[in-house]
Design a protein around this motif. Structure first.
Motif, mmCIF file in Angstrom:
data_model
loop_
_atom_site.group_PDB
_atom_site.id
_atom_site.type_symbol
_atom_site.label_atom_id
_atom_site.label_comp_id
_atom_site.label_asym_id
_atom_site.label_seq_id
_atom_site.Cartn_x
_atom_site.Cartn_y
_atom_site.Cartn_z
ATOM 1 N N ALA A 1 -3.530 14.663 3.361
ATOM 2 C CA ALA A 1 -3.928 13.493 2.579
ATOM 3 C C ALA A 1 -4.330 13.928 1.166
ATOM 4 O O ALA A 1 -3.714 14.811 0.597
ATOM 5 C CB ALA A 1 -5.040 12.716 3.269
ATOM 6 N N GLN B 1 -3.067 6.946 -4.402
ATOM 7 C CA GLN B 1 -2.781 5.684 -3.716
ATOM 8 C C GLN B 1 -3.591 4.561 -4.333
ATOM 9 O O GLN B 1 -4.799 4.699 -4.543
ATOM 10 C CB GLN B 1 -3.124 5.812 -2.229
ATOM 11 N N THR C 1 -5.302 -0.286 4.665
ATOM 12 C CA THR C 1 -4.434 0.647 5.379
ATOM 13 C C THR C 1 -4.465 0.472 6.887
ATOM 14 O O THR C 1 -3.541 0.892 7.576
ATOM 15 C CB THR C 1 -4.810 2.098 5.025
ATOM 16 N N ASP D 1 -3.541 3.878 12.290
ATOM 17 C CA ASP D 1 -3.133 5.211 11.860
ATOM 18 C C ASP D 1 -2.865 6.080 13.079
ATOM 19 O O ASP D 1 -3.802 6.561 13.726
ATOM 20 C CB ASP D 1 -4.240 5.827 11.003
ATOM 21 N N GLU E 1 -2.008 9.072 13.231
ATOM 22 C CA GLU E 1 -2.475 10.436 13.039
ATOM 23 C C GLU E 1 -3.909 10.628 13.506
ATOM 24 O O GLU E 1 -4.331 11.742 13.815
ATOM 25 C CB GLU E 1 -2.345 10.838 11.570
ATOM 26 N N THR F 1 -3.987 18.776 10.566
ATOM 27 C CA THR F 1 -2.980 17.895 11.130
ATOM 28 C C THR F 1 -2.156 18.704 12.128
ATOM 29 O O THR F 1 -2.487 19.853 12.421
ATOM 30 C CB THR F 1 -2.086 17.293 10.031
ATOM 31 N N ASN G 1 3.165 7.210 8.968
ATOM 32 C CA ASN G 1 2.017 6.671 8.254
ATOM 33 C C ASN G 1 1.493 5.434 8.971
ATOM 34 O O ASN G 1 2.061 4.978 9.967
ATOM 35 C CB ASN G 1 2.404 6.329 6.814
ATOM 36 N N THR G 2 0.393 4.876 8.481
ATOM 37 C CA THR G 2 -0.200 3.713 9.140
ATOM 38 C C THR G 2 0.802 2.558 9.162
ATOM 39 O O THR G 2 1.443 2.248 8.168
ATOM 40 C CB THR G 2 -1.483 3.263 8.421
ATOM 41 N N ALA H 1 3.712 2.428 6.471
ATOM 42 C CA ALA H 1 3.311 2.735 5.093
ATOM 43 C C ALA H 1 1.907 2.204 4.871
ATOM 44 O O ALA H 1 1.574 1.086 5.297
ATOM 45 C CB ALA H 1 4.281 2.115 4.090
ATOM 46 N N LYS H 2 1.073 2.985 4.201
ATOM 47 C CA LYS H 2 -0.315 2.577 3.994
ATOM 48 C C LYS H 2 -0.433 1.334 3.128
ATOM 49 O O LYS H 2 -1.350 0.530 3.301
ATOM 50 C CB LYS H 2 -1.104 3.726 3.388
#
Length: 421
Positions: free
Chosen positions: A164, A168, A173, A194, A196, A218, A226-227, A253-254
């Protein structure tokens, strides 16, 4: 007037507007359920809310923002008690500098990260498993020419010097519904989330809280999207065991709700055991299986793989925590085919309840076998300097950077400053 200044002014005005309208409450700010299987990540919204609520032992008893912290605590406590709305806010700055870089690239990078998030308990508020609407918003603004997320490429590393910490615009998100059932020992999430922060997580897998380098913060050989829109379900069939399964938009995508209508999905199943969960001497052992559909518009082939994590508290108070993580993947346009990350955390080394020392070693094998394997050592000390602010000096040494054959070792020094509200 800058974004940060406008935000601070708006926050102070909100405090003054809300204060006379809200009744006093002694209810704790955060009373989220224990989501075994979904709460393995420090970056999970519930864990960040709990982290924001804490007043930690620190070198200094108060900080320069103490009046704002106290006002914020008063407002959020009242909101939680009156309407079940729990709010958190944090601001993190990360600076990194390398001793060399590829031609045309900068060797220094810094970014500021503002997060505002919350949990609105709307159903069965008095229960330990309330139905809740969970949200997360964030803004990331660079403080140098490149953000830290680009520094890995700048030095020719196979992976990032951080996870990260990119650029942005302010965006919503995450926005999902969470519902649990203690009788059935399960909890579910549905909405924009998310992935992740769900799969192959453990207590030090967070660039906000612990190790910074991507090898530790990660899973290198797992192309988590991505989210985006998706669903996740966690069930505990036997005490201290769990199964987590989920399906997510592979084009998440966030800054948008993604392209779920394309039907290109990322799916994962995780099987875990957490002996002694919540007590000193607890462990965490899990295996994650994943599959990613091919993404036609992006030109990315499908992939599949596996990840394993083993973590165990040692010592009379469980303050020594060694870990080892392995991941393997094929397809999915991943630069890393397989990777190992191992190390340990030493918690409360000076007796302060949020101090943390971490040392880790990683190895990664490139998908492109014409490149050499890469190794990284990282060490850090997270020091609580005020009850709400911690400072983390960090040192990384990359050996045999896969995409920079001119260098044998590259040193990256960094510092992270994080304030919680």
């Amino acid at each position: 007037m800058s974004f940060q200044t406008r935000g601070a002014v708006a926050a102070l005005l909100l405090f003054q507007l809300c204060q006379p309208a809200l009744a006093q409450s002694d209810e704790p700010t955060h009373r989220a359920p224990e989501n075994i299987g979904l709460d393995n990540s420090p970056d999970d919204v519930d864990n960040q809310l709990a982290d924001s609520e804490g007043r930690y032992d620190a070198l200094l008893p108060v900080g320069p923002l103490e009046p704002i912290h106290r006002q914020w605590e008063d407002v959020t406590r009242r909101l939680s008690g009156d309407v079940g709305l729990e709010l958190g806010l944090n601001y993190t700055v990360l600076y990194q500098g390398a001793d060399t870089s590829l031609p045309g690239w900068q060797s220094q990078a810094a970014v500021g990260d503002l997060d505002f998030f919350g949990r609105w308990n709307l159903v069965n508020r008095g229960d330990s498993w309330p139905g809740a609407l969970v949200f997360f918003t964030e803004n990331r603004h660079r403080l140098t020419e490149i953000p830290p997320s680009d520094l890995g490429r700048a030095i020719g590393s196979l992976w990032g010097t951080t996870n990260a910490f990119s650029m942005q615009d302010y965006a919503l998100t995450q926005l999902y519904w969470e519902q649990g059932s203690r009788e059935d020992r399960l909890i579910s999430r549905l909405g924009k989330m998310d992935p992740e922060s769900i799969y192959d997580r453990s207590r030090y897998v967070s660039a906000n809280e612990a190790f910074v380098n991507q090898a530790f913060s990660t899973t290198l050989a797992m192309p988590v999207p991505n989210t985006g829109l998706g669903a996740a379900l966690a069930i505990s069939p036997i005490t201290n065991t769990y199964i987590v399964a989920g399906v997510h938009d592979a084009n998440g995508a966030k800054t948008s709700f993604g392209d779920i209508e394309k039907g290109e999905l990322f799916t994962a199943v995780e099987l875990g055991v957490a002996p002694g969960h919540g007590k000193p001497g607890a462990g965490l052992y899990h295996v994650t299986l994943w599959h990613s559909d091919s993404r036609e518009a992006a030109g990315i082939p499908g992939g599949r793989g596996v990840a394993l994590t083993f973590q165990q508290e040692l010592g009379p108070d469980g303050t020594i925590v060694p870990f080892i993580r392995y991941s393997y993947g094929e397809g999915g346009a991943m630069p890393v085919r397989q990777a190992i990350a191992t190390g340990f955390g030493l918690e409360r080394p000076l007796g302060q309840n949020n101090d943390l020392v971490g040392i880790g070693f990683s190895w990664g094998q490139p998908t492109d076998r014409t490149l050499r394997d890469q190794y990284v050592i990282e060490g850090f000390y997270r020091l609580q300097i005020t009850p709400h602010t911690n400072l983390t000096p960090d040192l990384q040494i990359t050996f045999d950077p896969s995409e920079n054959s001119a260098e044998e070792t590259i040193v990256v020094g960094g510092v992270r400053l994080r304030t919680l509200f």
